[in-house]
Motif scaffolding. Structure first.
Motif, short mmCIF file in Angstrom:
data_model
loop_
_atom_site.label_atom_id
_atom_site.label_comp_id
_atom_site.label_asym_id
_atom_site.label_seq_id
_atom_site.Cartn_x
_atom_site.Cartn_y
_atom_site.Cartn_z
N ARG A 15 -8.26 -93.64 -22.07
CA ARG A 15 -7.77 -92.27 -22.15
C ARG A 15 -8.30 -91.56 -23.39
NH1 ARG A 15 -1.42 -90.41 -21.23
NH2 ARG A 15 -1.97 -89.11 -19.45
N ASP B 131 -4.59 -90.63 -13.86
CA ASP B 131 -4.24 -89.87 -15.07
C ASP B 131 -4.39 -88.38 -14.78
OD1 ASP B 131 -4.15 -88.67 -17.61
OD2 ASP B 131 -5.21 -90.31 -18.57
N MET C 283 -0.07 -91.24 -13.92
CA MET C 283 0.18 -91.35 -15.36
C MET C 283 0.26 -89.96 -15.95
SD MET C 283 -1.94 -93.28 -18.39
CE MET C 283 -1.04 -94.82 -18.28
N ALA C 284 1.41 -89.64 -16.50
CA ALA C 284 1.57 -88.39 -17.22
C ALA C 284 1.45 -88.73 -18.72
CB ALA C 284 2.91 -87.73 -16.90
N GLY C 285 2.57 -88.93 -19.41
CA GLY C 285 2.50 -89.41 -20.80
C GLY C 285 2.23 -90.90 -20.87
#
Lengths: 243, 150
Positions: B64, A46, A28-30
């Motif tokens: 996140r 991530d 996962m980047a963006g």
């Protein structure tokens, strides 16, 4: 998108090992395109804690970390015009604060403004396992096996420009043209609708507008002939702009 | 997964599924200004600030956002009311659904650039969709706000 497990490692080697040892694991980047996929991901890794963001410049060599958001490219004072213009209309500001240059490259998306700009810049990529390769090679052949993109780099050009045609301001481009001037001129055309391709010319003249080196196809956005005419018009605009 | 969110200055600790997005978390916690529109990060109605940056909450995983500062319209209500008065004066709102997202984008813009020109404003708001209007009302209101209200 459903996620079974999510990790945010602090170590690059750990991130890579988890990627290769876990079947179906994804980076996962963006996360913008990942979000849209209708599948269950057994493991999401991530990259947000690995320090892979940032833009640096030394001796004419520009390096952009793979996790650098597109909004940073848009607003940077250290990047050539082609990249600042090429990122301006990628969705909205909110998306550009999350979408990364690495994610834009790794998807090998035919519509990618970012890939078109970087191709015109003759950019190279640096991977954790595969090392360095040209963006052209990656776009044409992909990778054998999994890897983590670390950074993209290129030599600062003398001049550059980018124009695209879009049906609405934040839409994918119908066709996109990037031009970079060094000792010669490199023209990259993306959203043909195929992946971006480039060609180098010793000089920019009326003959260049024939775009004989490029193939265009039809899809529901535009016919091949219309795309080619659009691309020629955009290139002419760039030429008349002083490139 | 255990997460702690700092929302409008207050700490919230709870368990979140790995694929839960901030849009759902925030609405569950009572922050109803954050709307679900397209669910594809295309429309802007779910916009919030994370660590001061404008992001689409429908595409931001809750896990996140652990230990990060989140701002919703509820947390900037004074600033939003100031701009909102100009929206009211220009009759901007029809259904009103897109307004919180527009406000968050404007607040993010003015935090980055306190004195933008109208073209910069239009560029910044390109990711905010309004199904009711042609955006003229929003632009008039913002120009009026920038002209004398700030």
């Amino acid at each position: 998108m459903r996620i079974t497990r999510y990790i945010q490692p602090n170590d690059l080697n750990e991130a890579y090992e988890r990627l290769v040892e876990t079947k179906g694991a994804v980076i996962m980047a963006g996360g913008m395109f990942l979000r849209l996929q209708h599948r269950t991901l057994p493991l999401v890794i991530d990259l947000g804690h690995l320090g892979l963001d940032g833009i640096s410049s030394a001796g004419g060599l520009v390096t952009i970390g793979a996790m650098t958001p597109l909004r940073c490219l848009e607003t940077s004072q250290d990047l050539p015009d082609i990249l600042k213009k090429g990122t301006r209309q990628v969705a909205g500001v909110a998306v550009r604060n999350m979408a990364t240059v690495g994610g834009s490259i790794m998807g090998r998306y035919p519509f990618s403004d970012v890939a078109c700009c970087l191709l015109a810049l003759d950019a190279k990529l640096k991977f954790h396992y595969h090392g360095e390769m040209t963006l052209q090679s990656f776009l044409d052949h992909g990778l054998e096996g999994e890897d983590i993109l670390l950074e993209v780099f290129f030599e600062m050009p003398e001049a550059s420009d980018y124009k695209s045609f879009r049906k609405t301001y934040t839409d994918f481009p119908t066709v996109a043209v990037g031009v970079v001037k060094r000792e010669s001129y490199t023209v990259a055309i993306g959203a043909r609708p195929g992946r971006a391709k480039k060609w180098t010319y010793d000089e920019m003249n009326r003959q260049t507008l024939a775009l004989e080196a490029f193939e265009f196809s039809s899809d529901r956005r535009a016919s091949a002939e219309y795309r080619k005419q659009l691309a020629a018009a955009l290139l002419e605009d760039i030429m008349e702009g002083g490139m | 997964m255990e997460v702690t969110l700092i929302i409008n200055g207050d700490h919230y600790g709870f368990s979140a599924e790995p694929d839960e997005v901030l849009l759902d978390t925030l609405r569950k916690l009572g922050f109803k200004s954050v709307k679900r529109g397209c669910d594809t990060a295309s429309c802007g109605v779910c916009n919030i600030l994370v660590d001061g940056k404008l992001v689409p909450s429908c595409a931001f995983l809750t896990v996140r956002a652990n230990r990060r500062n989140i701002t919703t319209l509820e947390g900037v209500s004074k600033q939003a009311e100031e701009i909102g008065n100009f929206f009211m004066a220009e009759g901007v709102e029809q259904c009103g659904f897109c307004t919180p997202g527009h406000m968050m984008s404007l607040i993010a813009l003015f935090n980055e650039n306190p004195h933008p020109d109208i073209e910069t404003v239009k560029h910044y708001l390109a990711g905010n969709m309004c199904r009711c209007s042609g955006y003229e009302g929003q632009h008039r209101a913002i120009e009026a706000f920038m002209g004398g209200g700030k």
